[in-house]
Design a protein around this motif. Structure first.
Motif, short mmCIF file in Angstrom:
data_model
loop_
_atom_site.label_atom_id
_atom_site.label_comp_id
_atom_site.label_asym_id
_atom_site.label_seq_id
_atom_site.Cartn_x
_atom_site.Cartn_y
_atom_site.Cartn_z
N SER A 238 0.72 -1.05 -0.27
CA SER A 238 -0.03 0.04 0.10
C SER A 238 0.87 1.39 0.04
O SER A 238 2.07 1.14 0.55
CB SER A 238 -0.90 -0.02 1.32
OG SER A 238 -1.89 -0.84 1.19
N TYR A 259 -2.38 -3.34 -7.66
CA TYR A 259 -2.07 -2.70 -6.31
C TYR A 259 -2.43 -3.82 -5.38
O TYR A 259 -3.39 -4.20 -5.05
CB TYR A 259 -2.96 -1.41 -6.09
CG TYR A 259 -2.97 -0.72 -4.80
CD1 TYR A 259 -1.97 0.47 -4.97
CD2 TYR A 259 -3.50 -0.87 -3.59
CE1 TYR A 259 -1.89 1.27 -3.68
CE2 TYR A 259 -3.25 -0.21 -2.63
CZ TYR A 259 -2.60 0.72 -2.69
OH TYR A 259 -2.04 1.78 -1.52
N PRO A 261 -2.48 -4.39 -1.37
CA PRO A 261 -2.59 -3.87 0.11
C PRO A 261 -1.66 -4.28 0.96
O PRO A 261 -1.07 -3.35 1.69
CB PRO A 261 -4.04 -3.91 0.51
CG PRO A 261 -4.72 -4.24 -0.80
CD PRO A 261 -3.76 -5.22 -1.66
N VAL A 325 -6.88 1.65 -0.16
CA VAL A 325 -7.26 0.54 -0.89
C VAL A 325 -8.83 0.84 -1.17
O VAL A 325 -9.37 0.32 -2.11
CB VAL A 325 -7.23 -0.76 -0.46
CG1 VAL A 325 -7.79 -0.89 1.21
CG2 VAL A 325 -7.22 -2.06 -1.13
N SER A 329 -10.21 0.59 -5.08
CA SER A 329 -11.07 -0.21 -5.28
C SER A 329 -12.31 0.48 -6.04
O SER A 329 -12.88 0.07 -7.09
CB SER A 329 -11.54 -0.94 -4.27
OG SER A 329 -12.59 -1.89 -4.74
N ILE A 335 -7.20 -4.42 -7.58
CA ILE A 335 -6.55 -4.73 -6.39
C ILE A 335 -6.27 -6.25 -6.05
O ILE A 335 -7.25 -7.01 -6.42
CB ILE A 335 -7.62 -4.31 -5.17
CG1 ILE A 335 -8.23 -2.99 -5.30
CG2 ILE A 335 -7.17 -4.58 -3.79
CD1 ILE A 335 -7.04 -2.04 -5.21
N MET A 359 -9.63 -5.81 4.87
CA MET A 359 -10.09 -5.31 3.66
C MET A 359 -11.84 -4.86 3.90
O MET A 359 -12.16 -3.79 3.39
CB MET A 359 -9.91 -5.97 2.47
CG MET A 359 -8.42 -6.14 2.10
SD MET A 359 -8.20 -7.48 1.08
CE MET A 359 -8.70 -6.80 -0.52
#
Length: 429
Positions: A238, A259, A261, A325, A329, A335, A359
């Motif tokens: 992240s 990406y 996290p 995140v 998203s 993600i 998450m």
């Protein structure tokens, strides 16, 4: 879900299929990892480690048919079948100690088995991988391999204080045959020097000449932007210093770079200032590396962690990471699920479940989280044979006693795990 007969032929779902060998699982509702909703109860046929067919199971006496043909039958009525989880950023062998008398390869194999028992059927190990890991990697993709998590590796982390040093290290790593090149662009909260843009640019370019993508460890948004412009293949942590801005979102969307996290990475930096609550969780303690528990429970170590300014800083970083995140998203950035599990105190398998809960706490839905850990993760790793439940996919899946689309905590309700159509021993809880 469409009715598909064995070997991909489409029909009106008549039970005219071959169960002369392999495995037949029936009665579970499927979530395919590819974007479809939860199915009606289905029958899954596995042959030679692959899913070869899916048909609705209502009205079919599967048990009798499987018994007559000699196929193994699993009745999963009332349960839920999902693709095996994929960790795009983990580590194996990182806590190996030669003084224990256990060989590195054996140690890493035990860790891969533990990942699998928690439902994680593929791990992308990003850095520190020794030669034995490459052998485990190759074995894990064979259809006759043991039922433990499949493995991808990066080999040694590429370092260098100059472009020339970075290129030489990239060549050395590439010669080992890795799946990725791994670099770190981070000053560890101001305590060390970062790899320069000139050096990481040279590494990324050289890796591309070898046909390899670069996974980039980072902390700061400015570095993320520079790495994306230079062509990194993965944002492996992240952004944790500030909220992501429109420029970063634009770069991630334009490049399509995933990406990752790794929210639990921050947890591990401050959780052991005292005895963490999750040491009372039977889900962890029933399948844990007890030596690590002893190490992180040492009073002297706990005191040092508690007094550390870094622990407090990383605690703040977790809050920023969760907000980022969620925003990414929502913006449609891919993600890819990852945890950085494997180093000391980052418990493999268990931290993957903790990651999903963090998450969810950040605001992602169970379906978004599951997609990130299945179909999206597979695409980010460049694999089209894992992450989905469909004919042709490897038979890596988890059967659950509760609906994971209602709550990611239901992913703990593991009835069984299969890798390549072979059941993982000890996976049911």
């Amino acid at each position: 879900m469409a009715c598909v007969l064995w070997l991909g032929a489409v029909s009106a779902c008549a039970p005219e299929f071959d169960t002369s060998a392999g495995l037949v699982i029936h009665g579970a509702r499927l979530w395919d990892g590819a974007g479809a909703g939860l199915s009606d109860p289905m029958m899954v046929h596995v042959l030679d480690g692959r899913i070869v067919g899916l048909v609705p199971s209502d009205g079919i006496d599967v048990g009798a048919m499987a018994a007559e043909a000699g196929a193994r039958e699993v009745d999963a009525t009332g349960m839920y079948l999902i693709p095996g989880l994929i960790n795009t950023h983990g580590h194996v062998g990182g806590t190996w100690n030669p003084d224990t008398g256990v060989e590195y390869g054996d140690y890493a194999a035990v860790e891969l088995a533990r990942y699998a028992r928690f439902g994680v059927t593929t791990v992308n190990s990003l850095g520190g991988d020794q030669e034995a890991s490459f052998m485990l990697r190759d074995a894990s993709w064979n259809t006759d391999g043991p039922p433990r998590a499949r493995l991808l590796v990066a080999g040694p982390v590429v370092t260098g204080s100059t472009p020339e040093e970075g290129v030489a290290a990239t060549d050395a790593a590439a010669a080992m045959g890795p799946d990725w090149i791994k670099i770190r662009v981070d000053d560890n909260l101001g305590t060390s020097a970062k790899m320069s843009p000139e050096t990481y640019g040279a590494v990324i370019a050289r890796a591309a000449e070898h046909g390899l993508r670069v996974a980039s460890h980072l902390f700061y948004q400015e570095d993320a932007q520079g790495l994306l412009r230079a062509g990194t293949g993965m944002v492996a942590h992240s952004i944790r210093d500030e909220g992501v801005d429109d420029e970063t979102i634009g770069l991630l969307r334009e490049t399509g770079v995933c990406y990752v996290p790794t929210l639990t990475r921050e947890v591990s930096t401050y959780a052991y200032g005292e005895r963490p609550d999750f040491f009372d969780d039977p889900f962890l303690m029933s399948d844990v590396d007890s030596a690590q528990v002893v190490t992180v429970s040492d009073p002297g170590r706990q005191a040092r962690v508690k007094a550390s300014g870094a622990a407090e800083a990383y605690g703040r970083a977790l809050e920023i990471a969760q907000a980022n995140v969620a925003r990414l998203s929502e913006a449609g950035v891919p993600i890819a699920f990852g945890t950085d599990s494997g180093p000391l105190g980052r418990f493999q398998g268990y931290f993957e479940h903790m990651e999903m809960e963090l998450m969810a706490e950040a605001g992602l839905t169970p379906e978004q989280i599951l997609r990130s850990a299945t179909g999206v993760a597979a695409a980010c790793l460049g694999r089209d044979d894992i992450g989905t439940i469909e004919p042709g996919s490897r038979a890596d899946f988890v059967i659950l006693r509760a609906n994971p689309l209602e709550d990611v905590a239901n992913l703990r309700e593991i009835s069984g795990v299969w890798v390549g159509g072979v059941e993982v021993e000890g996976a049911g809880r």
